[in-house]
Design an enzyme around this catalytic site. Structure first.
Site, PDB file in Angstrom:
ATOM      1  N   TRP A  37       0.848  -1.191   0.000  1.00  0.00           N
ATOM      2  CA  TRP A  37       0.000   0.000   0.000  1.00  0.00           C
ATOM      3  C   TRP A  37       0.881   1.238   0.000  1.00  0.00           C
ATOM      4  O   TRP A  37       1.853   1.307   0.750  1.00  0.00           O
ATOM      5  CB  TRP A  37      -0.911  -0.027   1.215  1.00  0.00           C
ATOM      6  CG  TRP A  37      -2.079   0.913   1.152  1.00  0.00           C
ATOM      7  CD1 TRP A  37      -2.512   1.638   0.088  1.00  0.00           C
ATOM      8  CD2 TRP A  37      -2.982   1.185   2.218  1.00  0.00           C
ATOM      9  NE1 TRP A  37      -3.631   2.356   0.424  1.00  0.00           N
ATOM     10  CE2 TRP A  37      -3.942   2.098   1.730  1.00  0.00           C
ATOM     11  CE3 TRP A  37      -3.070   0.749   3.536  1.00  0.00           C
ATOM     12  CZ2 TRP A  37      -4.981   2.590   2.505  1.00  0.00           C
ATOM     13  CZ3 TRP A  37      -4.107   1.235   4.314  1.00  0.00           C
ATOM     14  CH2 TRP A  37      -5.047   2.139   3.801  1.00  0.00           C
TER      15      TRP A  37
ATOM     16  N   TYR B 113      -4.382  -0.176  -4.877  1.00  0.00           N
ATOM     17  CA  TYR B 113      -3.184   0.513  -4.418  1.00  0.00           C
ATOM     18  C   TYR B 113      -2.553   1.295  -5.570  1.00  0.00           C
ATOM     19  O   TYR B 113      -1.938   0.721  -6.470  1.00  0.00           O
ATOM     20  CB  TYR B 113      -2.159  -0.459  -3.833  1.00  0.00           C
ATOM     21  CG  TYR B 113      -2.627  -1.258  -2.638  1.00  0.00           C
ATOM     22  CD1 TYR B 113      -3.811  -0.985  -1.974  1.00  0.00           C
ATOM     23  CD2 TYR B 113      -1.860  -2.304  -2.163  1.00  0.00           C
ATOM     24  CE1 TYR B 113      -4.225  -1.728  -0.875  1.00  0.00           C
ATOM     25  CE2 TYR B 113      -2.256  -3.050  -1.058  1.00  0.00           C
ATOM     26  CZ  TYR B 113      -3.450  -2.751  -0.417  1.00  0.00           C
ATOM     27  OH  TYR B 113      -3.844  -3.483   0.664  1.00  0.00           O
TER      28      TYR B 113
END
Length: 184
Positions: free
Chosen positions: A20, A53
């Site tokens: 992330w 992401y």
């Protein structure tokens, strides 16, 4: 490294690398690639990403690193957006994740969180992805205990022995404090 044995007998590392916010800043890509490589070199061979992401940029970053390692030593995990988890989009989205990650298949494909698409439709699609060789197993992510279905309610007789897998982020402590055993 400690391992977790899944229902189908596969062993995956209990600790992995999350991506992330990786791939968002082009200036940081070389150091982020180096960080993933260092993790792999030190036994952190499970790499978790998601189409969400960075709009796929994190998966693309993983795709820069993966070709340098034998595929069978890596456990690649990605997650599908809830609004992409139905028949209309999941197959294209899974192919895009696989392509971005530089792989031929995903070891685990997760529903990122529950959405409006019926879970039964998502399960059927996940099972189809297994049959097509796109994923090895599937599961859910970010489900609270109250929202996590039991395997009997979502799996038919034809349900893969590899499904479902319940994975959660350590940051979601409410889930881990109240986790229950999932029937095998």
């Amino acid at each position: 490294m400690k391992y977790l044995t899944l229902r189908d007998g596969a062993r995956i590392p209990r600790l992995g690398q999350g991506t992330w916010y990786m791939g968002d800043d082009p200036k940081r890509i070389p150091e982020e690639c180096d960080a993933l490589k260092a993790g792999i070199e030190h036994g952190m061979t499970l790499i978790d990403s998601a189409e969400m992401y960075g709009g796929g940029r994190a998966e693309s970053l993983v795709g820069k690193v993966v070709p340098g390692y034998p595929r069978d030593m890596l456990t690649l995990v990605s997650k599908v957006y809830p609004y992409n988890a139905g028949r209309d989009h999941i197959f294209v989205c899974c192919d895009a994740s696989i392509r971005r990650m530089g792989a031929e298949y995903l070891d685990i494909y997760l529903l990122h969180w529950r959405g409006a698409i019926p879970l039964s439709e998502t399960v059927e699609c996940m099972e189809e992805l297994i049959k097509r060789g796109k994923i090895r197993r599937w599961g859910v992510s970010n489900f609270d205990v109250d929202g996590a279905p039991d395997s009997g309610s979502i799996c038919s007789q034809e349900c893969s022995s590899s499904a479902p897998h319940w994975l959660w982020a350590s940051g979601r402590r409410s889930f881990s404090r109240s986790i229950r055993s999932v029937p095998r």
